[in-house]
Design an enzyme around this catalytic site. Structure first.
Site, PDB file in Angstrom:
ATOM      1  CD  GLU A  97      -2.578  -1.127   2.692  1.00  0.00           C
ATOM      2  OE1 GLU A  97      -2.553  -0.091   3.393  1.00  0.00           O
ATOM      3  OE2 GLU A  97      -3.166  -2.163   3.044  1.00  0.00           O
ATOM      4  CB  CYS A 344       0.002   1.353   6.833  1.00  0.00           C
ATOM      5  SG  CYS A 344       0.643   0.959   8.451  1.00  0.00           S
TER       6      CYS A 344
END
Length: 355
Positions: A97, A344
């Site tokens: 990500e 995250c």
């Protein structure tokens, strides 16, 4: 008899200009071709489209070398603040990500440094399932290039706070930092880069010796060894005092401000007395008095698998006031992209469940 392992192709985006110059010479080209290649790579241009190179050389680069930017598996754009979250798919099918955040001072990209994480912090979705592998320098800089190309935005700041522990991938992280800073490449200044660590003490000492003017962000999250060890396994190897001695050394060596990350866990570390203890700890180690340090307070995000309740901004602001009364700069992190799971590890985790 075992067959020999296949020869690994040169990874173009992980190479400095001088390394690309040497590579060009091995393929019978003048060394200046390496500088041309580097310029193209930093714009995300594949070898086939490097139109100032001979066609025959472009074909050699395509067949004999590796170049591939992360592919966008999923892209989410916040309706609240324009934050963009990317789920990137890598060449081996693994996903990572990146989050692109817009501020008045410029555009900041939060990047990943590993696929998964071995650090085991209790409040973090990135560590669920452990570490799969380290990212190559090309896969870190590739996130920056891919995000710039897709968004059309110039990225001026980088925070290494995505999936993974950057100092657990030390050599690749250092090469990435030098590549992304290179004046002939993306030319992102070291002072615009922050590296976050959960506290790998040996690597903090090593990083200090590199003398790079980046900002070190240390994930502290507690002032008591018992509490910190219960939420951050790294503390069982290097306790709070070992970590703080390393931070003091880092400041003495580099003169760079350290930012301390402190995630507020309701009922665990978010009381006024916890704030007072944090101030005392920082004043004890971060000398001389008035040394530039900062505390970034983070209301915890809900991670279903971790069983931790969400923190409130009001509690964080009350905590900040205690620190400020003790003379310590503190801010409450803005929760950007809350409608797109911008914390995250969350998007990667959801995607893995679907597969």
């Amino acid at each position: 008899m075992n067959s020999a392992a296949p020869k690994q192709k040169p990874d173009l985006l992980s190479l400095f200009p001088e390394e690309l110059c040497s590579l060009a010479k091995t393929f019978g080209q003048p060394s200046y071709r390496g500088d041309q290649i580097f310029s193209w790579l930093c714009r995300g241009v594949p070898p086939a489209e490097m139109n100032n190179l001979p066609t025959s050389f472009r074909k050699i680069l395509e067949s004999e070398c590796e170049f591939r930017l992360p592919e966008i598996e999923l892209k989410l754009v916040s309706k609240l603040d324009g934050t963009i979250k990317y789920l990137f798919r890598l060449i081996d099918g693994e996903c990572i990500e990146s989050v692109l955040m817009q501020y008045k001072h410029g555009n900041t990209l939060c990047i990943s440094s590993q696929v998964g994480c071995n650090m085991g912090c209790a409040f973090c979705a990135s560590t669920i399932g452990g570490k799969v592998r380290d990212l190559l320098p090309s896969e870190m800089i590739g996130q920056v290039i891919a995000a710039q190309k897709d968004s059309g935005m110039r990225i001026s700041n980088i925070v290494m706070m995505g999936i993974g522990e950057p100092l657990d991938n030390y050599d690749n992280t250092l090469k990435f930092l030098r590549l992304v800073n290179h004046p002939e490449g993306l030319n992102i200044g070291y002072r615009h880069i922050s590296l976050s660590s959960c506290g790998l003490v040996d690597k903090i000492y090593k990083l200090a010796e590199e003398n790079l003017p980046i900002t070190l962000s240390v994930s502290l999250h507690a002032t008591d060894n018992k509490i910190r060890s219960s939420i951050m396994p790294v503390n069982r190897k290097w306790d709070i005092h070992a970590l703080m001695r390393a931070c003091a050394f880092y400041f003495e060596k580099t003169g760079r401000r350290i930012s301390f990350e402190y995630t507020l866990l309701p009922g665990k570390n978010d009381r006024a007395e916890d704030a007072d203890a944090l101030a005392s700890l920082l004043h004890r180690y971060m000398k001389p008095e008035g040394a530039p340090l900062h505390v970034n307070l983070i209301p915890v995000n809900v991670v279903a698998e971790c069983g931790i309740a969400s923190g409130t901004r009001a509690a964080a602001e009350a905590f900040a006031k205690v620190l400020e009364k003790r003379g310590i700069s503190a801010t409450v992190r803005r929760r950007l992209g809350s409608d797109i799971h911008a914390a995250c590890g969350q998007l990667r985790r959801q995607n893995k469940k679907k597969v």
